[in-house]
Design a protein around this motif. Structure first.
Motif, PDB file in Angstrom:
ATOM      1  N   TYR A 192       0.839  -1.207   0.000  1.00 46.82           N
ATOM      2  CA  TYR A 192       0.000   0.000   0.000  1.00 46.82           C
ATOM      3  C   TYR A 192       0.870   1.251   0.000  1.00 46.82           C
ATOM      4  O   TYR A 192       1.014   1.932   0.993  1.00 46.82           O
ATOM      5  CB  TYR A 192      -0.971  -0.038   1.175  1.00 46.82           C
ATOM      6  N   LEU A 193       1.454   1.546  -1.158  1.00 46.82           N
ATOM      7  CA  LEU A 193       2.416   2.643  -1.263  1.00 46.82           C
ATOM      8  C   LEU A 193       1.808   3.992  -0.902  1.00 46.82           C
ATOM      9  O   LEU A 193       2.452   4.838  -0.316  1.00 46.82           O
ATOM     10  CB  LEU A 193       2.950   2.738  -2.706  1.00 46.82           C
ATOM     11  N   PHE A 194       0.589   4.213  -1.294  1.00 44.61           N
ATOM     12  CA  PHE A 194      -0.033   5.530  -1.098  1.00 44.61           C
ATOM     13  C   PHE A 194      -0.984   5.532   0.090  1.00 44.61           C
ATOM     14  O   PHE A 194      -1.811   6.424   0.227  1.00 44.61           O
ATOM     15  CB  PHE A 194      -0.776   5.973  -2.366  1.00 44.61           C
ATOM     16  N   GLY A 195      -0.883   4.526   0.938  1.00 40.57           N
ATOM     17  CA  GLY A 195      -1.801   4.426   2.077  1.00 40.57           C
ATOM     18  C   GLY A 195      -2.901   3.449   1.750  1.00 40.57           C
ATOM     19  O   GLY A 195      -3.215   3.214   0.582  1.00 40.57           O
ATOM     20  N   LYS A 196      -3.470   2.869   2.795  1.00 37.16           N
ATOM     21  CA  LYS A 196      -4.443   1.804   2.580  1.00 37.16           C
ATOM     22  C   LYS A 196      -5.886   2.315   2.598  1.00 37.16           C
ATOM     23  O   LYS A 196      -6.293   2.981   3.545  1.00 37.16           O
ATOM     24  CB  LYS A 196      -4.260   0.743   3.671  1.00 37.16           C
TER      25      LYS A 196
END
Ligand SMILES: Nc1ncnc2c1ncn2[C@@H]1O[C@H](COP(=O)(O)OP(=O)(O)OP(=O)(O)O)[C@@H](O)[C@H]1O
Ligand SMILES: [Mg+2]
Length: 269
Positions: A192-196
């Motif tokens: 989750y690179l950009f947040g989950k």
């Protein structure tokens, strides 16, 4: 044209064009007749994503009026303002000129009979969006966002635009793009690179239907650049993400049509 679906976002670069292209292809895979209109006058992407850059559409006479005939690729009728205006000129057009070009462009395309017309909108919430809402009776809008906070803040502006009483276009739902990264060699891993679940949470907060998550995968970007969208490729995991999102969208569009009157064109003075 039975259903006109506008794909929008507050922020640029979140994947509207990618989502629009693959939504159109997934709808067509399900047997529908589909058109895709690229309304992004400042950064048209459809010609690149479908590999038709430099093609010139034909004209035809309909009841004494010259109409533009859409191109056809992968079973989709395509039209892009990028096929008509010189990209280098359009970038310096101011609002009113861009708006009048859009209005003419939209009303002069001969789509024939379509189940769905997907409109790939320019980023933001400006004049061009209002012009389109005045010119085409949009059945509903699909909001695209990526999960990080800076994108969510802009997505809220997009939601607010459709919430304005005068616009009156229902939101079909929200789709979260680049929801997680999946490397090709580990297709079941999710990072989750950009947040989950930022998009999912935003949908809940605004009481919007959540249409699904599209992963960040290299083949999607490559397909876009090479003129062969993911839905035409062979990566079934990615294709299933687009299929699931499309199926949910279709259900919501049917619900919308059953419960709400047709969208009326708005008067903006
Ligand atoms: N899920 C994804 N995985 C990998 N790459 C993606 C994904 N979605 C979009 N991209 C890539 O990100 C870039 C931006 O996507 P796209 O052009 O669809 O965004 P956009 O919202 O239409 O941008 P704009 O606001 O400029 O119109 C493109 O290179 C595209 O291939
Ligand atoms: Mg785009």
């Amino acid at each position: 044209v039975k259903n006109i679906i506008a794909v929008v976002s507050g922020k640029g670069g979140v994947g509207k064009s990618t989502i629009s292209a693959n939504l159109a292809l997934a709808l067509a895979e399900g047997g529908a007749s589909v058109g895709l209109m690229d309304a992004d006058i400042y950064g048209p992407s459809v010609p690149i994503m479908f590999g038709v850059r430099g093609a010139r559409p034909m004209m035809k006479e309909v009841e004494g009026k010259g109409m533009i005939v859409p191109l056809e690729k992968f079973g989709i009728k395509l039209m892009s303002i990028g096929l008509l205006v010189d990209e280098k000129n359009a970038v310096v057009w101011r609002g009113p000129m861009a708006s009048s070009a859009i209005r003419q462009f939209v009303t002069d395309v001969d789509w024939g009979e379509l189940d769905y017309l997907v409109i790939d909108m320019p980023p933001g919430t400006g004049d061009i969006h209002l012009t389109l809402m005045q010119t085409v009776p949009v059945t509903g809008a699909i909001i695209v966002t990526t999960p990080q906070n800076v994108a969510l803040a802009d997505a809220k502006k997009g939601i607010a635009m459709f919430g304005q009483a005068q616009i009156n276009v229902p939101i079909i739902g929200l789709v979260e793009n680049m929801a997680y990264f999946t490397p090709a060699e580990l297709p079941n891993n999710k990072y989750y690179l950009f947040g989950k679940e930022g998009g999912k949470n935003l949908a809940e907060e605004y009481d919007l239907s959540f249409l699904g998550q599209i992963p960040l995968v290299q083949t999607i970007r490559e397909g876009g650049d090479e003129g062969v969208p993911a839905m035409v490729g062979s990566d079934e995991i990615t294709k299933n993400a687009f299929r699931n999102f499309t199926a949910q969208s279709v259900r919501n569009i049917a619900l919308r049509n059953a419960n709400l009157p047709q969208t009326a064109l708005i008067e903006v003075v």
